[in-house]
Design an enzyme around this catalytic site. Structure first.
Site, PDB file in Angstrom:
ATOM      1  N   LYS A   1     -34.305  28.761   9.180  1.00 14.09           N
ATOM      2  CA  LYS A   1     -33.334  29.039  10.220  1.00 14.09           C
ATOM      3  C   LYS A   1     -33.871  28.692  11.595  1.00 14.09           C
ATOM      4  O   LYS A   1     -33.140  28.643  12.567  1.00 14.09           O
ATOM      5  CB  LYS A   1     -32.977  30.541  10.209  1.00 14.09           C
ATOM      6  CG  LYS A   1     -32.536  31.073   8.888  1.00 14.09           C
ATOM      7  CD  LYS A   1     -32.414  32.624   9.000  1.00 14.09           C
ATOM      8  CE  LYS A   1     -32.530  33.227   7.642  1.00 14.09           C
ATOM      9  NZ  LYS A   1     -32.643  34.702   7.709  1.00 14.09           N
TER      10      LYS A   1
ATOM     11  N   ASP B   1     -47.106  23.657  12.323  1.00 12.66           N
ATOM     12  CA  ASP B   1     -48.347  24.413  12.351  1.00 12.66           C
ATOM     13  C   ASP B   1     -49.349  23.694  11.437  1.00 12.66           C
ATOM     14  O   ASP B   1     -49.983  22.729  11.850  1.00 12.66           O
ATOM     15  CB  ASP B   1     -47.989  25.844  11.892  1.00 12.66           C
ATOM     16  CG  ASP B   1     -49.117  26.820  11.977  1.00 12.66           C
ATOM     17  OD1 ASP B   1     -49.366  27.336  13.069  1.00 12.66           O
ATOM     18  OD2 ASP B   1     -49.760  27.084  10.950  1.00 12.66           O
TER      19      ASP B   1
ATOM     20  N   LYS C   1     -48.186  22.434  17.215  1.00  8.86           N
ATOM     21  CA  LYS C   1     -49.500  23.065  17.402  1.00  8.86           C
ATOM     22  C   LYS C   1     -50.524  22.187  16.691  1.00  8.86           C
ATOM     23  O   LYS C   1     -50.938  22.511  15.566  1.00  8.86           O
ATOM     24  CB  LYS C   1     -49.533  24.444  16.724  1.00  8.86           C
ATOM     25  CG  LYS C   1     -48.825  25.576  17.415  1.00  8.86           C
ATOM     26  CD  LYS C   1     -49.129  26.867  16.614  1.00  8.86           C
ATOM     27  CE  LYS C   1     -48.230  28.001  16.971  1.00  8.86           C
ATOM     28  NZ  LYS C   1     -48.374  29.142  16.018  1.00  8.86           N
TER      29      LYS C   1
ATOM     30  N   PHE D   1     -49.054  32.692  18.477  1.00  7.56           N
ATOM     31  CA  PHE D   1     -47.841  32.890  17.703  1.00  7.56           C
ATOM     32  C   PHE D   1     -46.689  33.105  18.675  1.00  7.56           C
ATOM     33  O   PHE D   1     -46.712  34.021  19.486  1.00  7.56           O
ATOM     34  CB  PHE D   1     -47.955  34.077  16.740  1.00  7.56           C
ATOM     35  CG  PHE D   1     -46.874  34.038  15.709  1.00  7.56           C
ATOM     36  CD1 PHE D   1     -46.988  33.237  14.591  1.00  7.56           C
ATOM     37  CD2 PHE D   1     -45.715  34.775  15.885  1.00  7.56           C
ATOM     38  CE1 PHE D   1     -45.968  33.171  13.653  1.00  7.56           C
ATOM     39  CE2 PHE D   1     -44.684  34.713  14.955  1.00  7.56           C
ATOM     40  CZ  PHE D   1     -44.822  33.905  13.841  1.00  7.56           C
TER      41      PHE D   1
HETATM   42  P1  IMP Z   1     -46.284  24.603   8.604  1.00  8.57           P
HETATM   43  O1  IMP Z   1     -45.841  24.215   7.228  1.00  8.57           O
HETATM   44  O2  IMP Z   1     -47.573  25.374   8.550  1.00  8.57           O
HETATM   45  O3  IMP Z   1     -46.354  23.457   9.546  1.00  8.57           O
HETATM   46  O4  IMP Z   1     -45.274  25.683   9.087  1.00  8.57           O
HETATM   47  C1  IMP Z   1     -44.183  25.440   9.887  1.00  8.57           C
HETATM   48  C2  IMP Z   1     -43.294  26.664   9.892  1.00  8.57           C
HETATM   49  O5  IMP Z   1     -44.064  27.838  10.160  1.00  8.57           O
HETATM   50  C3  IMP Z   1     -42.270  26.627  10.996  1.00  8.57           C
HETATM   51  O6  IMP Z   1     -41.074  26.069  10.544  1.00  8.57           O
HETATM   52  C4  IMP Z   1     -42.103  28.086  11.337  1.00  8.57           C
HETATM   53  O7  IMP Z   1     -41.106  28.662  10.519  1.00  8.57           O
HETATM   54  C5  IMP Z   1     -43.396  28.718  11.018  1.00  8.57           C
HETATM   55  N1  IMP Z   1     -44.238  28.934  12.208  1.00  8.57           N
HETATM   56  C6  IMP Z   1     -45.411  28.328  12.507  1.00  8.57           C
HETATM   57  N2  IMP Z   1     -45.915  28.751  13.674  1.00  8.57           N
HETATM   58  C7  IMP Z   1     -45.022  29.664  14.148  1.00  8.57           C
HETATM   59  C8  IMP Z   1     -44.962  30.445  15.348  1.00  8.57           C
HETATM   60  O8  IMP Z   1     -45.830  30.410  16.241  1.00  8.57           O
HETATM   61  N3  IMP Z   1     -43.867  31.251  15.470  1.00  8.57           N
HETATM   62  C9  IMP Z   1     -42.880  31.323  14.540  1.00  8.57           C
HETATM   63  N4  IMP Z   1     -42.892  30.586  13.415  1.00  8.57           N
HETATM   64  C10 IMP Z   1     -43.961  29.770  13.210  1.00  8.57           C
END
Ligand code: IMP
Ligand code: MG
Length: 187
Positions: free
Chosen positions: A44, A105, A133, A154
C-alpha cells in the site's frame, strides 16, 4: 506535528518538487515507446506517490496494482517476498511497466518483482521509487527513477507506514525509535 515523529525529513514542498522531476523524466523517456505505458504501484505504501505522480505525467498512462509482503509489524525486512495480489492482465506483452514503489531498502522486493514481470512477458520493466536508502542494499539493484536518496532512518508518512500507522501524513517524517521499541528481541 504528530507526537510520534522525531523530525520532518522531507517537507511537502520538497516531495512535490521531487515528484515533478520524476514525472518529467518519465515523460521524456516514454514519449516514443511502442505499446502501453503502465504505472504499476505496489500496495500500500506507494499509493500516495502514485496519485501525485500520475497527475504530473502528461503522457497517456494506465495504472494497476500489485501487493506483496516482506515486512511484518516491525522495521526489518524478512527478505521473503510473497505476492498477495498479482497483476492480472492478458496484454502484458504490450505493456511497458514502470513499477512505482515508496522506498527501496534491501532491494529484494524490487529485484524480485522486476524478474517476475519480465518472466511474465512484459514488453519492458523499469522501476521508480520515491525514496531510496542505498546504504541498506543487500542485493545489487539500481532503480531507474529516484525521487530522493535518504539516510538510514526508519521513515513514515506520504504512504509509508509503521504497523499500518502514519500513512496519511503529508510529509516524510522520522519515527521516534521508542515507538518501534528498538531492541534485540524485536527482529
Ligand atoms: P526492500 O525489499 O528491503 O527493499 O523493502 C522495501 C519495502 O520495505 C518498502 O516497500 C517498504 O514497505 C518497506 N520499508 C523499507 N524501509 C522503510 C521505512 O523506512 N519506512 C517504511 N517502510 C519501509
Ligand atoms: Mg512497500
Amino acid at each position: 506535528m504528530n507526537k510520534d515523529i522525531k523530525a520532518i525529513m522531507i517537507s511537502e514542498e520538497e516531495i512535490g518538487a521531487a515528484v515533478s522531476r520524476v514525472a518529467a523524466e518519465i515523460d521524456r523517456d516514454y514519449g516514443n515507446v511502442e505499446g502501453r505505458v503502465l504505472l504499476l504501484a505496489i500496495l500500500k505504501g506507494s499509493v500516495v506517490f502514485m496519485g501525485d505522480l500520475m497527475k504530473k505525467i502528461t503522457l497517456p498512462v494506465e495504472i494497476d496494482f500489485m501487493k506483496v509482503s516482506s515486512y511484518g509489524a516491525d522495521t526489518k525486512s524478512s527478505g521473503n517476498i510473497n505476492i498477495i495480489l498479482d497483476l492480472a492482465r492478458k496484454d502484458i506483452d504490450s505493456c511497458n511497466i514502470i513499477i512505482v514503489e515508496d522506498i527501496i531498502d534491501s532491494g529484494k522486493t524490487l529485484s524480485y518483482l522486476v524478474e517476475y514481470l519480465r518472466h511474465k512477458g512484459a514488453k519492458s520493466v523499469r522501476t521508480c521509487t520515491l525514496l531510496d536508502k542505498p546504504s541498506r542494499r543487500e542485493v545489487d539493484f539500481t532503480p531507474d527513477y529516484v525521487g530522493l536518496e535518504v539516510e538510514d532512518e526508519f521513515v513514515v508518512g506520504y504512504g509509508l507506514d509503521y504497523d499500518e500507522q502514519y500513512r496519511a501524513l503529508p510529509y516524510i517524517g522520522i519515527l521516534r525509535p521508542e515507538v518501534y521499541g528498538e531492541s534485540e528481541g524485536n527482529a
